[in-house]
Write a protein that holds these residues in place. Structure first.
Motif, PDB file in Angstrom:
ATOM      1  N   ALA A 115       0.824  -1.205   0.000  1.00 37.73           N
ATOM      2  CA  ALA A 115       0.000   0.000   0.000  1.00 37.73           C
ATOM      3  C   ALA A 115       0.856   1.251   0.000  1.00 37.73           C
ATOM      4  O   ALA A 115       0.567   2.223  -0.714  1.00 37.73           O
ATOM      5  CB  ALA A 115      -0.937  -0.012   1.207  1.00 37.73           C
ATOM      6  N   GLU A 116       1.939   1.237   0.774  1.00 33.53           N
ATOM      7  CA  GLU A 116       2.848   2.389   0.843  1.00 33.53           C
ATOM      8  C   GLU A 116       3.554   2.606  -0.495  1.00 33.53           C
ATOM      9  O   GLU A 116       3.664   3.735  -0.966  1.00 33.53           O
ATOM     10  CB  GLU A 116       3.869   2.185   1.963  1.00 33.53           C
ATOM     11  CG  GLU A 116       4.761   3.390   2.183  1.00 33.53           C
ATOM     12  CD  GLU A 116       5.708   3.181   3.357  1.00 33.53           C
ATOM     13  OE1 GLU A 116       6.886   3.526   3.204  1.00 33.53           O
ATOM     14  OE2 GLU A 116       5.251   2.660   4.388  1.00 33.53           O
ATOM     15  N   VAL A 117       4.000   1.540  -1.095  1.00 34.10           N
ATOM     16  CA  VAL A 117       4.687   1.634  -2.387  1.00 34.10           C
ATOM     17  C   VAL A 117       3.712   2.124  -3.460  1.00 34.10           C
ATOM     18  O   VAL A 117       4.086   2.942  -4.307  1.00 34.10           O
ATOM     19  CB  VAL A 117       5.317   0.277  -2.784  1.00 34.10           C
ATOM     20  CG1 VAL A 117       5.769   0.279  -4.225  1.00 34.10           C
ATOM     21  CG2 VAL A 117       6.477  -0.038  -1.855  1.00 34.10           C
ATOM     22  N   ALA A 118       2.454   1.670  -3.410  1.00 34.05           N
ATOM     23  CA  ALA A 118       1.459   2.112  -4.382  1.00 34.05           C
ATOM     24  C   ALA A 118       1.204   3.606  -4.274  1.00 34.05           C
ATOM     25  O   ALA A 118       1.063   4.282  -5.285  1.00 34.05           O
ATOM     26  CB  ALA A 118       0.156   1.336  -4.185  1.00 34.05           C
ATOM     27  N   VAL A 119       1.190   4.136  -3.042  1.00 32.61           N
ATOM     28  CA  VAL A 119       0.984   5.574  -2.828  1.00 32.61           C
ATOM     29  C   VAL A 119       2.197   6.342  -3.353  1.00 32.61           C
ATOM     30  O   VAL A 119       2.053   7.371  -4.017  1.00 32.61           O
ATOM     31  CB  VAL A 119       0.742   5.882  -1.335  1.00 32.61           C
ATOM     32  CG1 VAL A 119       0.800   7.364  -1.071  1.00 32.61           C
ATOM     33  CG2 VAL A 119      -0.605   5.311  -0.904  1.00 32.61           C
ATOM     34  N   GLU A 120       3.393   5.838  -3.106  1.00 39.01           N
ATOM     35  CA  GLU A 120       4.625   6.508  -3.573  1.00 39.01           C
ATOM     36  C   GLU A 120       4.718   6.502  -5.088  1.00 39.01           C
ATOM     37  O   GLU A 120       5.218   7.448  -5.679  1.00 39.01           O
ATOM     38  CB  GLU A 120       5.851   5.824  -2.970  1.00 39.01           C
ATOM     39  CG  GLU A 120       6.015   6.060  -1.499  1.00 39.01           C
ATOM     40  CD  GLU A 120       7.169   5.253  -0.887  1.00 39.01           C
ATOM     41  OE1 GLU A 120       7.876   4.540  -1.640  1.00 39.01           O
ATOM     42  OE2 GLU A 120       7.351   5.334   0.333  1.00 39.01           O
ATOM     43  N   ASP A 121       4.252   5.427  -5.710  1.00 39.81           N
ATOM     44  CA  ASP A 121       4.329   5.306  -7.171  1.00 39.81           C
ATOM     45  C   ASP A 121       3.248   6.117  -7.881  1.00 39.81           C
ATOM     46  O   ASP A 121       3.354   6.359  -9.077  1.00 39.81           O
ATOM     47  CB  ASP A 121       4.222   3.833  -7.594  1.00 39.81           C
ATOM     48  CG  ASP A 121       5.466   3.050  -7.225  1.00 39.81           C
ATOM     49  OD1 ASP A 121       6.524   3.668  -6.912  1.00 39.81           O
ATOM     50  OD2 ASP A 121       5.403   1.789  -7.236  1.00 39.81           O
ATOM     51  N   ALA A 122       2.209   6.516  -7.140  1.00 40.25           N
ATOM     52  CA  ALA A 122       1.097   7.238  -7.758  1.00 40.25           C
ATOM     53  C   ALA A 122       1.424   8.673  -8.043  1.00 40.25           C
ATOM     54  O   ALA A 122       2.334   9.279  -7.679  1.00 40.25           O
ATOM     55  CB  ALA A 122      -0.131   7.164  -6.859  1.00 40.25           C
TER      56      ALA A 122
END
Length: 124
Positions: free
Chosen positions: A117-124
Motif C-alpha cells: 500500500a505504501e509503495v502504491a501511494v509513492e508510485d502514484a
C-alpha cells in the motif's frame, strides 16, 4: 573489508546454507521427517513440486549426505527416499523454521499489505 579480515569459513557456510536452506530442500526434509520413507511420486504429490525440481533437489540432498536413496529393482522400479543420520540432525532446525513460518504467516501478510500500500501511494 579486505580478504585478510574476512570470515575464513563464511564461504563454506554460505555454500551449505544455500543448498540446505532453499525452500524445496527444507520442505523435503520436513516431509521425510514427518512421514519417514517416501517414494518419489509421493513426495512430488505431497509438495506440489515439478518432477525436474524434485529430482534436482533430491540429488543435491543425497550428495550432501542428508537424504538416502534406495533403489528396489522391481517391475516397475521402486525408489524410496529417507533421511540419513545427518539429515535427522538437520530435522530440528528445519522444523523450528517451518513452525516459525506457520506462526508468523498473519504478521507477514499484514506487513506485505502495508508495504504494498505504501509503495502504491509513492508510485502514484
Amino acid at each position: 573489508m579486505n580478504k585478510a579480515n574476512q570470515c575464513p569459513e563464511c564461504g563454506r557456510i554460505n555454500e551449505v546454507l544455500g543448498r540446505v536452506g532453499d525452500r524445496w530442500s527444507v520442505l523435503i526434509v520436513i516431509s521425510l521427517a514427518q512421514y519417514g520413507t517416501l517414494r518419489f511420486n509421493e513426495l512430488k504429490r505431497h509438495l506440489g513440486i515439478s518432477q525436474r525440481m524434485l529430482s534436482l533437489t533430491l540429488r543435491a540432498l543425497e550428495r550432501d549426505g542428508l537424504v538416502n536413496r534406495t533403489y528396489h529393482p522391481t517391475i516397475p522400479p521402486k525408489v524410496e527416499y529417507s533421511l540419513t543420520p545427518l539429515g535427522q540432525s538437520f530435522r530440528k532446525p528445519v522444523e523450528v523454521m517451518g513452525l516459525w513460518a506457520l506462526e508468523n504467516l498473519g504478521a507477514i501478510d499484514k506487513a506485505r499489505a502495508a508495504y504494498d500500500a505504501e509503495v502504491a501511494v509513492e508510485d502514484a
